[in-house]
Design a protein around this motif. Structure first.
Motif, mmCIF file in Angstrom:
data_model
loop_
_atom_site.group_PDB
_atom_site.id
_atom_site.type_symbol
_atom_site.label_atom_id
_atom_site.label_comp_id
_atom_site.label_asym_id
_atom_site.label_seq_id
_atom_site.Cartn_x
_atom_site.Cartn_y
_atom_site.Cartn_z
ATOM 1 N N VAL A 12 0.866 -1.174 0.000
ATOM 2 C CA VAL A 12 0.000 0.000 0.000
ATOM 3 C C VAL A 12 0.905 1.226 0.000
ATOM 4 N N LEU A 13 0.650 2.124 -0.923
ATOM 5 C CA LEU A 13 1.444 3.336 -1.057
ATOM 6 C C LEU A 13 0.563 4.572 -0.935
ATOM 7 N N LYS A 14 1.171 5.668 -0.579
ATOM 8 C CA LYS A 14 0.481 6.952 -0.642
ATOM 9 C C LYS A 14 0.845 7.622 -1.965
ATOM 10 N N THR A 15 -0.048 8.430 -2.466
ATOM 11 C CA THR A 15 0.222 9.164 -3.709
ATOM 12 C C THR A 15 1.545 9.908 -3.605
ATOM 13 N N GLY A 16 2.369 9.750 -4.633
ATOM 14 C CA GLY A 16 3.646 10.423 -4.680
ATOM 15 C C GLY A 16 4.830 9.595 -4.194
ATOM 16 N N LEU A 78 7.979 2.540 -9.868
ATOM 17 C CA LEU A 78 7.029 3.645 -9.899
ATOM 18 C C LEU A 78 7.707 4.801 -9.191
ATOM 19 N N GLU A 79 8.009 5.858 -9.911
ATOM 20 C CA GLU A 79 8.740 6.972 -9.304
ATOM 21 C C GLU A 79 7.849 7.837 -8.427
ATOM 22 N N SER A 80 6.608 8.047 -8.853
ATOM 23 C CA SER A 80 5.666 8.867 -8.109
ATOM 24 C C SER A 80 4.279 8.251 -8.278
#
Lengths: 117, 115
Positions: A12-16, A78-80
């Motif tokens: 799970v990632l946050k935007t950015g 995924l860079e961002s």
């Protein structure tokens, strides 16, 4: 024989935020692929590689980068991260030609489920 | 650009019914054709493939597919389905060129079998 192994299986990632998915195969396959699977859209090819040190764009490459520094590994970065990148990612590999001389069969990993909030 | 179309998004059948799933591709050159299956919670596995020769190919678990070049089609069939055939089915095409070797998938058909 492990076949195709993907890590991590869930994230799970946050935007950015940035992250890297690792795909490793122990079958000495020349070709490796990254796909994303979304409901109703099937598998869409992100990037692929036909050999160590070479990569190429697939159908939906924007927002992703890849590297194939070693024959057995294919990294998807995924860079961002963006919410639109929430998906299940599958890595696959194959030989250039199968035993019958034709296109080798794709062998898939178990998938990596990525959620971007 | 080449594409693969699977027009049936969700098919619901009763056990013992016959199955036909459509697949059409858009490329006029030499192609290799595949059907993959994804059982619930699992990764994709090869069902069958066509490269050349007899246009009717047989795969695992009683599945077969027919390549009709004039119609750019590679439909999957099974005479009598079982509950265990519940899965998602993907048609795929490898455009045969000397260089790049992309394998493009269709959007998939979800098959539900009523026991």
């Amino acid at each position: 024989n492990a076949g195709v192994t993907q890590t991590p299986k869930f994230r799970v990632l946050k935007t950015g935020q940035s992250m890297t998915l690792l795909c490793a195969q122990d079958m000495n396959h020349e070709y490796m692929y990254w796909y994303r699977q979304d409901p109703g859209m099937g598998l869409r090819l992100i990037h692929y590689s036909v050999g160590e040190g070479t990569t190429a764009k697939g159908e939906v490459p924007d927002g992703y980068n890849v590297s194939r520094l070693k024959k057995q590994n294919f990294l998807l970065g995924l860079e961002s991260a963006a919410p639109s990148q929430t998906s299940v990612y599958f890595c696959a590999s194959r030989t250039r030609k199968g035993r019958d001389g034709n296109t080798g069969e794709l062998f898939f990993g178990e998938g990596s489920r990525l959620t971007v909030l | 650009a080449q594409s693969v179309s699977q027009h049936n998004h969700h098919v619901i059948l009763s056990e013992a019914a016959s199955l036909e799933l459509g697949c059409n591709y858009s490329y006029g050159g030499t192609v290799n054709l595949f059907w993959y299956v994804q059982y619930p919670g699992q990764h994709l596995q090869l069902l069958l493939k066509y490269f050349s020769g007899d246009p009717l190919v047989k795969g695992i678990k009683g599945f077969e597919a027919e390549f009709i070049k004039s119609k750019f089609s590679f439909n999957l069939r099974k005479p009598s389905v079982q509950w265990s055939d519940t899965a998602e089915y993907f048609c795929a095409v490898n455009v045969f060129r000397s260089s790049a070797s992309k394998i493009i998938f269709g959007s998939g058909t979800r098959l539900s079998i009523r026991p």
